[in-house]
Design a protein around this motif. Sequence first.
Motif, PDB file in Angstrom:
ATOM      1  N   GLU A 155      27.195   9.625  10.114  1.00  0.00           N
ATOM      2  CA  GLU A 155      27.546   9.073  11.422  1.00  0.00           C
ATOM      3  C   GLU A 155      26.258   8.664  12.135  1.00  0.00           C
ATOM      4  N   PRO A 156      26.285   7.593  12.934  1.00  0.00           N
ATOM      5  CA  PRO A 156      25.081   7.216  13.689  1.00  0.00           C
ATOM      6  C   PRO A 156      24.635   8.343  14.614  1.00  0.00           C
ATOM      7  N   VAL A 157      23.338   8.433  14.808  1.00  0.00           N
ATOM      8  CA  VAL A 157      22.743   9.434  15.696  1.00  0.00           C
ATOM      9  C   VAL A 157      22.131   8.689  16.881  1.00  0.00           C
ATOM     10  N   GLU A 158      22.596   8.968  18.077  1.00  0.00           N
ATOM     11  CA  GLU A 158      22.091   8.282  19.261  1.00  0.00           C
ATOM     12  C   GLU A 158      20.868   9.009  19.813  1.00  0.00           C
ATOM     13  N   VAL A 159      19.794   8.269  20.061  1.00  0.00           N
ATOM     14  CA  VAL A 159      18.573   8.853  20.598  1.00  0.00           C
ATOM     15  C   VAL A 159      18.044   7.945  21.708  1.00  0.00           C
ATOM     16  N   THR A 160      17.177   8.504  22.522  1.00  0.00           N
ATOM     17  CA  THR A 160      16.527   7.754  23.596  1.00  0.00           C
ATOM     18  C   THR A 160      15.114   7.381  23.169  1.00  0.00           C
ATOM     19  N   VAL A 161      14.754   6.127  23.377  1.00  0.00           N
ATOM     20  CA  VAL A 161      13.407   5.647  23.055  1.00  0.00           C
ATOM     21  C   VAL A 161      12.822   4.964  24.282  1.00  0.00           C
ATOM     22  N   GLY A 162      11.535   4.722  24.239  1.00  0.00           N
ATOM     23  CA  GLY A 162      10.861   4.033  25.328  1.00  0.00           C
ATOM     24  C   GLY A 162      11.135   2.537  25.303  1.00  0.00           C
ATOM     25  N   ALA A 163      10.394   1.816  26.136  1.00  0.00           N
ATOM     26  CA  ALA A 163      10.614   0.373  26.256  1.00  0.00           C
ATOM     27  C   ALA A 163       9.294  -0.311  26.561  1.00  0.00           C
ATOM     28  N   ALA A 164       9.311  -1.630  26.442  1.00  0.00           N
ATOM     29  CA  ALA A 164       8.112  -2.412  26.734  1.00  0.00           C
ATOM     30  C   ALA A 164       7.751  -2.365  28.207  1.00  0.00           C
ATOM     31  N   GLN A 165       8.739  -2.133  29.081  1.00  0.00           N
ATOM     32  CA  GLN A 165       8.490  -2.021  30.508  1.00  0.00           C
ATOM     33  C   GLN A 165       8.383  -0.550  30.898  1.00  0.00           C
ATOM     34  N   ARG A 166       7.330  -0.208  31.611  1.00  0.00           N
ATOM     35  CA  ARG A 166       7.140   1.179  32.046  1.00  0.00           C
ATOM     36  C   ARG A 166       8.325   1.623  32.906  1.00  0.00           C
ATOM     37  N   GLY A 167       8.791   2.833  32.656  1.00  0.00           N
ATOM     38  CA  GLY A 167       9.881   3.395  33.434  1.00  0.00           C
ATOM     39  C   GLY A 167      11.259   3.119  32.860  1.00  0.00           C
ATOM     40  N   LEU A 168      11.359   2.269  31.851  1.00  0.00           N
ATOM     41  CA  LEU A 168      12.647   1.983  31.239  1.00  0.00           C
ATOM     42  C   LEU A 168      12.795   2.738  29.922  1.00  0.00           C
TER      43      LEU A 168
END
Length: 273
Positions: A155-168
Motif C-alpha cells: 500500500e502507498p505510504v504517505e509522508v511529508t517532505v519539504g518544498a522549493a519555497q521556504r515554509g511549505l
Amino acid sequence: MSTLTTDPTTDLLRWRTERETVLRQPHGWLSLVGLHALTSTPSTVPGLPGQWWTDGDDAFVQASAGLSHPHTREPLDDTWRGAVGEGLSTLAATFVPTGRADEDRVVVELVRRTGRLYLRVRDPLAAPRQDFVGVRAFPYDPAWVLDVPVRWYDEPVEVTVGAAQRGLVHRVRLVGEIDVEREGVAHTLRLTAGHAPGSAGVLFSDEAEDLAPWRVLSVDADTSADTLRVDLNRTINLPYAFSDFGTCPAPVQGNHLPFAVRAGERDPRGAAS
C-alpha cells in the motif's frame, strides 16, 4: 512523419526536443513571474488588476477593467470567487497589460500549498522564456542506463517532505524503492506515485557539480516486476530549477546518491559551457 529509431542517442535528442517544446509554451514553467500569498484583507497584488483576498477557504477578487475569465475571455464578475484543493492549482483570470497584443496576455493561477492560497502569475514575456535556448544537459552515456532491483509496497505510504519555497511542505505517496549500486554498495531510493497512471518518480540529489539541488526521473510502475530499468540520461529538472516561483516537492529524506550522476539535465541557471 517522424521515423522511429533504436539508436539511443537519437532517441534521447528527440525526447529532449519534445521536452523543450513543452517548456517553451507561452504559459509554461518558463513564464512564471510571481508567487503571492493571499491575506484576509483586500489588497492589490504587484502587476495585477483588482483587489485580491481570501477567507481561508476561497479566494476573491474585486475585479477591475481588464480581468477576464481564463477560458471564455469574458469579463470577470464584479466579485469573483474561486477555490482549489491542497497541492492543486486552477486558472483564475487573464488580462492583457497595456500596450500588448492579445497573444501576450498574462495568466493568473490560484494554488493552495500547505493550507494557504497563493496567486502564481504566468507571463509569456518572462525573461526565462524569452531568453530560453534549450536545457543544458550531459551527453548520452549508456553507463547510466541501469537495471535495478525494485520492491513495491503493498500500500502507498504517505509522508511529508519539504518544498522549493521556504515554509511549505508537500504530502507525497511512496509506492516502492529501488537499489542503485555503486562500487559494490547499494543505495536505496524511494519512489513516489506518478501523475500518470502506471508511472512513478524518483526525486533525488547526488554529488555532481553544476546541478539543481535535486532532480526527478520518471519510471514505469510495473508492480509485477522485481527489476526496473532506469535511464538516468532522462533525469530532468523540476520547475523550481528554472524559476524562483516554483513550489516543487523536495526528495524524501535519504534520497541522495553519494556519488556524481553526470547524466540528464544540468542546472538551467548555471554558467553556459
